[in-house]
Design an enzyme around this catalytic site. Structure first.
Site, short mmCIF file in Angstrom:
data_model
loop_
_atom_site.label_atom_id
_atom_site.label_comp_id
_atom_site.label_asym_id
_atom_site.label_seq_id
_atom_site.Cartn_x
_atom_site.Cartn_y
_atom_site.Cartn_z
N ARG A 1 0.31 0.93 -1.73
CA ARG A 1 2.22 0.18 -2.02
C ARG A 1 2.37 0.78 -3.53
O ARG A 1 4.13 0.14 -3.19
CB ARG A 1 1.76 -1.18 -2.43
CG ARG A 1 0.53 -1.60 -1.47
CD ARG A 1 0.79 -2.96 -1.95
NE ARG A 1 -0.43 -4.06 -0.59
CZ ARG A 1 -1.16 -5.14 -0.78
NH1 ARG A 1 -0.29 -6.38 -1.98
NH2 ARG A 1 -1.88 -5.74 -0.62
N LYS B 1 -13.36 -6.05 5.62
CA LYS B 1 -11.94 -7.17 5.25
C LYS B 1 -11.38 -8.16 6.29
O LYS B 1 -11.44 -7.71 7.23
CB LYS B 1 -10.88 -6.41 4.47
CG LYS B 1 -9.90 -6.83 3.91
CD LYS B 1 -9.25 -5.98 3.36
CE LYS B 1 -7.49 -6.80 2.70
NZ LYS B 1 -6.75 -5.90 1.79
N GLU C 1 -9.71 -1.98 -7.12
CA GLU C 1 -9.38 -1.50 -5.44
C GLU C 1 -7.51 -1.73 -5.45
O GLU C 1 -6.69 -2.63 -5.85
CB GLU C 1 -9.24 -2.81 -4.10
CG GLU C 1 -8.16 -2.61 -3.37
CD GLU C 1 -8.60 -3.98 -2.19
OE1 GLU C 1 -6.78 -3.08 -1.48
OE2 GLU C 1 -9.28 -4.56 -1.75
#
Length: 212
Positions: free
Chosen positions: A48, A132, A44
């Site tokens: 960011r 999630k 993943e």
């Protein structure tokens, strides 16, 4: 729905999913290869950093057998950008109905982030069963997920946020948890030092820890 890969396929591919913040796209492939050498082939890459999309493209190109996805996706535009970069799945910290409806018609699966029963019910109403749980530890950890499984047994989770080598097995002991996400096998100082052998060892330790 036009997904060729299912959320269950993603969640079942590895007991641990590394949450990768790639600051330099040149590090993406060596980092992914180091993790793969340790037994982790689901990645993943979080959006960011400015290098994230380039990192996803590089990993998708150089490790086609791996599952590389995008994390920290916040809106429709980022979902589309991640798909264009080669992401095979998308994970979000939370969700908006617009994003979930868009992803339903998109080419790759999205696993939305939830933190409460109400959010889980909203995601389920829109057809999402693989979620999630974030931030996991702050929101009650494994005990909270066990409690959620009572009224919502059809849901499956990847808890992320505060998950570590010390508590990963506690999460995986919960029936509704299929995999865990974390970054403990990717300490920033090792990435900065390009200590790929060290990351391989930490990845192998992480896999051993979650498998018991």
């Amino acid at each position: 729905m036009s997904w060729t890969l299912s959320p269950a396929d993603v969640f079942s591919a590895s007991p641990v999913v590394p949450v990768m913040v790639v600051e330099d796209a040149a590090d993406a492939v060596p980092l992914a290869k180091a993790l793969a050498a340790g037994g982790i082939t689901v990645f993943e890459v979080t959006l960011r950093s400015a290098a994230a999309l380039d990192a996803i493209s590089a990993i998708a190109r150089e490790l086609p057998e791996a599952l590389v996805g995008a994390g920290t996706v916040l809106n429709v535009a980022q979902y589309d950008a991640a798909v264009a970069a080669g992401a095979k799945f998308v994970i979000t910290p939370g969700f908006t109905p617009a994003l979930l409806k868009h992803a339903k018609a998109g080419p790759v699966p999205l696993m939305p982030g939830i933190a409460t029963p109400s959010e889980a019910m909203q995601a389920l109403e829109l057809g999402y069963t693989h979620l999630k749980f974030f931030p996991a530890e702050i929101n009650g950890g494994a005990k909270a997920l066990k409690a959620l499984a009572g009224p919502l047994p059809q849901l499956r989770f990847c808890p992320t946020g505060g998950v570590s080598a010390a508590n990963a097995r506690d999460y995986l002991a919960v029936k509704s948890v299929m995999t865990v996400g974390g970054s403990w096998m990717l300490p920033a100082e090792r990435v900065a030092a390009k200590d790929w052998d060290g990351i391989t060892r930490l990845a192998a330790d992480a896999v051993a820890a979650v498998k018991g």
